[in-house]
Design an enzyme around this catalytic site. Structure first.
Site, short mmCIF file in Angstrom:
data_model
loop_
_atom_site.label_atom_id
_atom_site.label_comp_id
_atom_site.label_asym_id
_atom_site.label_seq_id
_atom_site.Cartn_x
_atom_site.Cartn_y
_atom_site.Cartn_z
N GLY A 43 0.76 -1.23 0.46
CA GLY A 43 -0.48 -0.48 -0.06
C GLY A 43 0.56 0.76 -0.26
O GLY A 43 1.76 1.11 0.51
N GLN A 48 2.59 9.88 1.23
CA GLN A 48 3.97 10.18 1.01
C GLN A 48 4.92 9.46 0.23
O GLN A 48 6.17 9.00 -0.60
CB GLN A 48 3.68 7.72 1.07
CG GLN A 48 2.93 7.68 1.95
CD GLN A 48 3.31 5.97 2.78
OE1 GLN A 48 2.16 5.19 2.40
NE2 GLN A 48 4.07 5.64 2.95
N CYS A 90 6.90 0.28 7.44
CA CYS A 90 6.22 1.02 6.17
C CYS A 90 6.73 2.11 5.10
O CYS A 90 8.08 1.23 5.87
CB CYS A 90 5.45 2.81 7.45
SG CYS A 90 5.05 4.14 6.62
N LEU A 91 6.49 1.86 4.33
CA LEU A 91 7.95 3.01 3.76
C LEU A 91 8.47 3.85 3.89
O LEU A 91 8.78 4.25 3.49
CB LEU A 91 6.86 2.41 1.80
CG LEU A 91 6.50 1.39 1.34
CD1 LEU A 91 6.26 1.39 0.20
CD2 LEU A 91 7.58 0.00 1.51
N HIS A 132 -4.38 1.44 8.30
CA HIS A 132 -2.57 2.07 7.59
C HIS A 132 -2.63 3.61 7.02
O HIS A 132 -2.31 4.21 6.87
CB HIS A 132 -1.68 0.67 7.50
CG HIS A 132 -0.13 1.21 7.54
ND1 HIS A 132 0.37 1.17 8.72
CD2 HIS A 132 0.24 2.22 6.78
CE1 HIS A 132 1.99 1.59 7.85
NE2 HIS A 132 1.40 2.27 6.83
N GLU A 133 -3.43 2.96 5.77
CA GLU A 133 -2.88 4.34 4.13
C GLU A 133 -4.32 5.09 4.97
O GLU A 133 -2.92 6.16 4.80
CB GLU A 133 -3.20 3.14 3.11
CG GLU A 133 -2.80 2.28 2.49
CD GLU A 133 -1.28 2.64 2.61
OE1 GLU A 133 -0.49 4.04 2.27
OE2 GLU A 133 -0.44 1.22 3.17
N HIS A 136 -2.18 7.20 7.18
CA HIS A 136 -1.70 8.24 6.15
C HIS A 136 -2.99 9.82 5.82
O HIS A 136 -2.19 10.73 6.25
CB HIS A 136 -1.02 7.61 4.87
CG HIS A 136 0.28 6.86 5.32
ND1 HIS A 136 1.42 7.44 5.73
CD2 HIS A 136 0.54 5.59 5.45
CE1 HIS A 136 2.35 6.92 6.14
NE2 HIS A 136 1.71 5.25 5.40
ZN ZN Z 1 2.86 3.56 5.65
#
Ligand code: ZN
Length: 196
Positions: A43, A48, A90-91, A132-133, A136
């Site tokens: 995701g 991000q 998380c990226l 989670h997304e 963000h």
């Molecule tokens: Zn994340």
């Protein structure tokens, strides 16, 4: 386009609802999928990649050409049911993971890139990824949701990220928060105007 890492200003930005989808935005979303696959993620949210827009992309297969590519525009989560603990990463916080409690099941309603509304009841890992997304988009990171003990355990890693950003800034390789804010305002101006 690149994936921003903690504690970049845009990751804390409360994203704005999208009111217009054009070819340029569809191209940006395609780039988001590319970046996500490159990073082996499932995701990726708009902020991000420095886009202050309420949208995120998901592919539970984490691989191009496999699974289903889903785009969630202006998502709304509701009807949470149950709680479940699970590991998350998380990226934007590469190398870090931690335990987070999420709703086991959740209802999600959103729009796709064609402007069509869709909704689903999701559970398991999909529910975790979507929560989670969606966080963000409100400027919330999974680390914010960890227990006090969990936060303590990752404190040093977060400080390393913070120091790295500070040194980039000292070297003049990162814009100031004010400069970032101005750039984000341009995106909002372009994609988040109420229709007349
Ligand atoms: Zn994340």
């Amino acid at each position: 386009m690149q994936i921003l890492t903690y504690p970049h200003y845009t990751l804390r930005y409360k994203s704005k609802p999208v009111t217009r989808v054009d070819a340029a935005l569809r191209k940006l979303v395609a780039e988001m999928f590319d970046l996500m696959y490159e990073a082996n993620g499932v995701g990726l949210a708009g902020n991000q990649v420095d886009l202050p827009l309420r949208l995120f992309v998901v592919n539970m297969a984490a691989e191009q050409g496999q699974g289903e590519e889903l785009v969630f525009i202006n998502p709304v989560l509701s009807h949470p049911k149950g709680n479940e603990e699970g590991d998350e990463g998380c990226l934007s916080l590469p190398g870090l993971c931690g335990n987070v409690v999420r709703s086991k099941q959740v209802h999600v309603q959103a729009y796709n890139l064609r402007g069509e509304e869709f909704s689903a009841d999701v559970d398991g890992l999909s529910a975790r990824v979507i929560q989670h997304e969606n966080d963000h988009l409100d400027g919330v990171l999974f680390t914010d949701r960890m227990t006090t003990a969990g936060k303590l355990a990752i404190r040093e890693s977060l400080e390393e990220f913070e120091l790295e950003q500070k040194s980039l800034r000292d070297l003049g390789e990162l814009e100031s928060d004010q400069e970032i804010e101005l750039r984000l305002a341009e995106w909002v101006q372009k994609y988040c105007q109420p229709s007349e």
